[in-house]
Write a protein that holds these residues in place. Structure first.
Motif, PDB file in Angstrom:
ATOM      1  N   ALA A 128       0.811  -1.217   0.000  1.00  0.00           N
ATOM      2  CA  ALA A 128       0.000   0.000   0.000  1.00  0.00           C
ATOM      3  C   ALA A 128       0.844   1.267   0.000  1.00  0.00           C
ATOM      4  O   ALA A 128       0.373   2.330  -0.404  1.00  0.00           O
ATOM      5  N   GLY A 129       2.087   1.162   0.429  1.00  0.00           N
ATOM      6  CA  GLY A 129       2.929   2.346   0.452  1.00  0.00           C
ATOM      7  C   GLY A 129       3.417   2.769  -0.918  1.00  0.00           C
ATOM      8  O   GLY A 129       3.834   3.918  -1.100  1.00  0.00           O
ATOM      9  N   THR A 130       3.363   1.867  -1.885  1.00  0.00           N
ATOM     10  CA  THR A 130       3.875   2.179  -3.222  1.00  0.00           C
ATOM     11  C   THR A 130       2.829   2.006  -4.323  1.00  0.00           C
ATOM     12  O   THR A 130       2.807   2.776  -5.277  1.00  0.00           O
ATOM     13  N   PHE A 131       1.977   1.000  -4.220  1.00  0.00           N
ATOM     14  CA  PHE A 131       0.942   0.799  -5.224  1.00  0.00           C
ATOM     15  C   PHE A 131      -0.300   1.612  -4.863  1.00  0.00           C
ATOM     16  O   PHE A 131      -0.562   1.880  -3.692  1.00  0.00           O
ATOM     17  N   ALA A 132      -1.060   1.992  -5.877  1.00  0.00           N
ATOM     18  CA  ALA A 132      -2.376   2.605  -5.652  1.00  0.00           C
ATOM     19  C   ALA A 132      -3.397   1.466  -5.598  1.00  0.00           C
ATOM     20  O   ALA A 132      -3.549   0.727  -6.567  1.00  0.00           O
ATOM     21  N   ILE A 133      -4.094   1.315  -4.479  1.00  0.00           N
ATOM     22  CA  ILE A 133      -4.960   0.160  -4.265  1.00  0.00           C
ATOM     23  C   ILE A 133      -6.354   0.622  -3.853  1.00  0.00           C
ATOM     24  O   ILE A 133      -6.499   1.513  -3.022  1.00  0.00           O
ATOM     25  N   LYS A 207       3.104   5.602  -5.899  1.00  0.00           N
ATOM     26  CA  LYS A 207       4.430   6.164  -6.140  1.00  0.00           C
ATOM     27  C   LYS A 207       4.960   5.713  -7.498  1.00  0.00           C
ATOM     28  O   LYS A 207       4.782   4.560  -7.888  1.00  0.00           O
ATOM     29  N   PRO A 208       5.613   6.606  -8.235  1.00  0.00           N
ATOM     30  CA  PRO A 208       6.126   6.226  -9.557  1.00  0.00           C
ATOM     31  C   PRO A 208       7.391   5.394  -9.473  1.00  0.00           C
ATOM     32  O   PRO A 208       8.210   5.563  -8.571  1.00  0.00           O
ATOM     33  N   TYR A 209       7.525   4.478 -10.424  1.00  0.00           N
ATOM     34  CA  TYR A 209       8.746   3.713 -10.616  1.00  0.00           C
ATOM     35  C   TYR A 209       9.436   4.225 -11.875  1.00  0.00           C
ATOM     36  O   TYR A 209       8.784   4.433 -12.900  1.00  0.00           O
ATOM     37  N   PRO A 210      10.747   4.413 -11.840  1.00  0.00           N
ATOM     38  CA  PRO A 210      11.433   4.874 -13.045  1.00  0.00           C
ATOM     39  C   PRO A 210      11.557   3.774 -14.090  1.00  0.00           C
ATOM     40  O   PRO A 210      11.581   2.586 -13.764  1.00  0.00           O
ATOM     41  N   GLY A 211      11.627   4.179 -15.356  1.00  0.00           N
ATOM     42  CA  GLY A 211      11.862   3.229 -16.437  1.00  0.00           C
ATOM     43  C   GLY A 211      10.599   2.538 -16.898  1.00  0.00           C
ATOM     44  O   GLY A 211       9.478   3.035 -16.738  1.00  0.00           O
ATOM     45  N   ASN A 212      10.770   1.330 -17.454  1.00  0.00           N
ATOM     46  CA  ASN A 212       9.640   0.592 -18.005  1.00  0.00           C
ATOM     47  C   ASN A 212       9.692  -0.909 -17.701  1.00  0.00           C
ATOM     48  O   ASN A 212       9.118  -1.714 -18.439  1.00  0.00           O
ATOM     49  N   ASP A 213      10.367  -1.279 -16.619  1.00  0.00           N
ATOM     50  CA  ASP A 213      10.387  -2.674 -16.197  1.00  0.00           C
ATOM     51  C   ASP A 213       9.155  -2.915 -15.328  1.00  0.00           C
ATOM     52  O   ASP A 213       9.214  -2.876 -14.094  1.00  0.00           O
ATOM     53  N   PHE A 214       8.023  -3.186 -15.984  1.00  0.00           N
ATOM     54  CA  PHE A 214       6.746  -3.232 -15.290  1.00  0.00           C
ATOM     55  C   PHE A 214       6.603  -4.421 -14.349  1.00  0.00           C
ATOM     56  O   PHE A 214       5.787  -4.395 -13.428  1.00  0.00           O
ATOM     57  N   ILE A 215       7.362  -5.470 -14.561  1.00  0.00           N
ATOM     58  CA  ILE A 215       7.243  -6.672 -13.740  1.00  0.00           C
ATOM     59  C   ILE A 215       8.057  -6.575 -12.447  1.00  0.00           C
ATOM     60  O   ILE A 215       7.710  -7.158 -11.422  1.00  0.00           O
ATOM     61  N   ARG A 216       9.138  -5.822 -12.477  1.00  0.00           N
ATOM     62  CA  ARG A 216      10.062  -5.777 -11.339  1.00  0.00           C
ATOM     63  C   ARG A 216       9.377  -5.484  -9.996  1.00  0.00           C
ATOM     64  O   ARG A 216       9.673  -6.166  -8.992  1.00  0.00           O
ATOM     65  N   PRO A 217       8.471  -4.502  -9.900  1.00  0.00           N
ATOM     66  CA  PRO A 217       7.874  -4.229  -8.582  1.00  0.00           C
ATOM     67  C   PRO A 217       7.065  -5.385  -8.013  1.00  0.00           C
ATOM     68  O   PRO A 217       6.821  -5.435  -6.810  1.00  0.00           O
TER      69      PRO A 217
END
Length: 240
Positions: A128-133, A207-217
């Protein structure tokens, strides 16, 4: 701002129309269950975005590993991305069937001996601290039926943080949620899916993640097996 204002407006409008379209099919008896609604909603959102032919804006669905919903406590993921960064949205779907059933949408989970919905909220809290849920409650009531807890045309959404607080404030988390408790939650915290999309795109949630590695998080948490990527490849606010 994740997107320019005009792109955010398109995403918001597409989400609202997709939700309205699939609710109409639920009303008509075409939708079988929560998973069916969720899959159709994600597909309708994809088609809404792509059919408008907005320059530099497109959407695609992709299937991720099965079974991960149990780990993260949500049904679907929506990834919003520009050329520099992206955000991850998760939502858990519930169809309480208030017009035909009583206290049927939650149950006691055998593995934890507590409310299944409460257990899902706990699992969601890990990201919940990083994803919008948010939690998304579907309704089979006809349009404009004036059911106080639901919008006239779409689903009722509640941010995870509000549902989490309400669940922990219950007298007994071992017991399933009741319809009365759900109605109170919606009365206090209900928003529309369009409002959800707007808050994420305008960087008030997630929160935004840099780049485009969508699976990493997702590596440490698992991910719902179905995800929608909404990608904007055009100029961003502040860029020439």
């Amino acid at each position: 701002m994740l997107f320019p204002h005009q792109i955010t407006s398109q995403v918001v409008d597409c989400a609202e129309w997709a939700d309205r379209l699939i609710r109409s099919e639920l009303i008509a008896g075409i939708i079988a269950n929560e998973n069916d609604y969720t899959s159709n909603f994600v597909g309708a959102l994809r088609r809404e975005i792509n059919s408008r032919n907005v320059p530099d804006l497109h959407a695609m669905s992709f299937v991720l590993k099965a079974g991960a919903e149990r780990r993260v406590g949500s049904d679907a993921a929506i990834i919003l991305a520009n050329t520099r960064e992206f955000k991850i949205c998760l939502f858990e779907a519930k169809w309480p069937r208030l017009s035909t059933h009583v206290n049927s949408w939650d149950s006691v989970q055998q593995s934890s001996n507590q409310s299944h919905f409460h257990d899902q909220l706990i699992r969601q809290s890990r990201v919940a601290g990083t994803f919008a849920i948010w939690e998304m409650f579907y309704t089979e009531h006809p349009f404009n039926s004036n059911v106080a807890q639901f919008p006239h045309f779409g689903s009722a959404c509640v941010w995870h943080s509000d549902a989490y607080k309400a669940s922990h404030a219950r007298k007994n988390i071992q017991l399933p949620w009741t319809d009365a408790e759900l109605k109170q939650l919606l009365q206090n915290h209900r928003i529309a899916v369009g409002n959800v999309m707007q808050e994420v795109c305008e960087c008030r949630s997630g929160k935004p993640y840099p780049g485009n590695d969508f699976i990493r998080p997702f590596i440490d948490y698992g991910v719902p097996e179905e995800a929608l990527l909404i990608q904007y490849d055009g100029p961003l606010p502040g860029q020439p």
